[in-house]
Design an enzyme around this catalytic site. Structure first.
Site, mmCIF file in Angstrom:
data_model
loop_
_atom_site.group_PDB
_atom_site.id
_atom_site.type_symbol
_atom_site.label_atom_id
_atom_site.label_comp_id
_atom_site.label_asym_id
_atom_site.label_seq_id
_atom_site.Cartn_x
_atom_site.Cartn_y
_atom_site.Cartn_z
ATOM 1 N N SER A 1 55.007 54.903 -0.171
ATOM 2 C CA SER A 1 54.752 54.975 1.265
ATOM 3 C C SER A 1 54.231 56.363 1.657
ATOM 4 O O SER A 1 53.226 56.816 1.113
ATOM 5 C CB SER A 1 56.047 54.611 2.014
ATOM 6 O OG SER A 1 55.827 54.473 3.384
ATOM 7 N N HIS B 1 51.162 50.771 1.613
ATOM 8 C CA HIS B 1 51.295 49.662 2.559
ATOM 9 C C HIS B 1 50.948 50.162 3.954
ATOM 10 O O HIS B 1 50.897 51.372 4.191
ATOM 11 C CB HIS B 1 52.712 49.073 2.521
ATOM 12 C CG HIS B 1 53.792 50.043 2.901
ATOM 13 N ND1 HIS B 1 53.991 50.470 4.199
ATOM 14 C CD2 HIS B 1 54.728 50.667 2.159
ATOM 15 C CE1 HIS B 1 55.008 51.313 4.235
ATOM 16 N NE2 HIS B 1 55.467 51.458 3.006
#
Length: 214
Positions: free
Chosen positions: A101, A124
């Site tokens: 992330s 993501h």
């Protein structure tokens, strides 16, 4: 604070012989809100003044950044990444376990980056937990934040924006979400990380950079 206390409290250490300072970024990157007391976390209010002090120190010649993080607060993580990217001191990052992330921008922020063979990185879309207002302005905010992250990764690595966005929006990799988990070879192949390697490789590169005055 002596060296043992410094390692215990802040996850940092300094080699007095060659001037290499180690900074660890582990667990969840904590932002404006404190994480659960039972969860390992890296506090940005600790890291930011530490990075300022390292940049100004005449004794510190180079900085090794070791990452094993699940991600965390987007703005705090991006702020830490910007601090690292704008340092003049030689910096090398080493991903062990994972740098997921918002940990991805931090990993690529160093002047040289390494990832161990067993490590992974997850890309993501920007997401939050809790109540959000379902309005166009909210969507625009998330889109702008995601663009800032993608732009930063592109500026500090050889990955393309098209590929990063493709990885972020891939619907078939994660069971309950969209995104992509990259292994070490894929991270290097797609330009996120410079090389596969371990601790000795990262230290050797950092010592080389120090010797060259990079």
């Amino acid at each position: 604070m002596n060296e043992n206390e410094e390692i215990k409290q802040l996850g940092t250490s300094e080699s007095k012989e060659n001037g290499i300072h180690t900074v660890t970024i582990i667990g969840q990157i904590e932002g404006h809100f404190a994480s659960d007391q039972n969860q390992k976390s890296t506090k940005y209010e600790h890291l930011i003044p530490l990075l300022v002090a390292l940049e100004q120190s005449v004794e510190v010649k180079g900085i090794l950044i070791v990452l094993n993080t699940m991600g965390g607060d987007v703005e705090a993580g991006l702020g830490i990444a910007e601090m690292i990217a704008t340092m003049k001191k030689p910096t090398v990052s080493l991903v062990i376990g994972g740098s997921h992330s918002i940990g991805v921008p931090i990993a690529v922020a160093a002047k040289r980056s390494f990832i161990t063979e067993s490590a992974t990185m997850t890309l993501h879309p920007v997401r939050v937990t809790g109540l959000v207002v379902g309005a166009p302005q909210t969507y625009n905010y998330f889109a702008d934040m995601q663009k800032r992250i993608v732009d930063f990764i592109c500026r500090n690595s050889s990955a393309s924006a098209e590929k990063i966005n493709e990885f972020m929006m891939r619907p078939d990799m994660l069971a309950t979400d969209v995104g992509t988990v990259l292994d070490a070879k894929e991270a290097v192949k797609n330009g996120l990380i410079d090389r596969i390697g371990g601790l000795s490789d990262a230290l050797a590169e950092l010592e080389k950079m120090i010797g060259q005055g990079a």
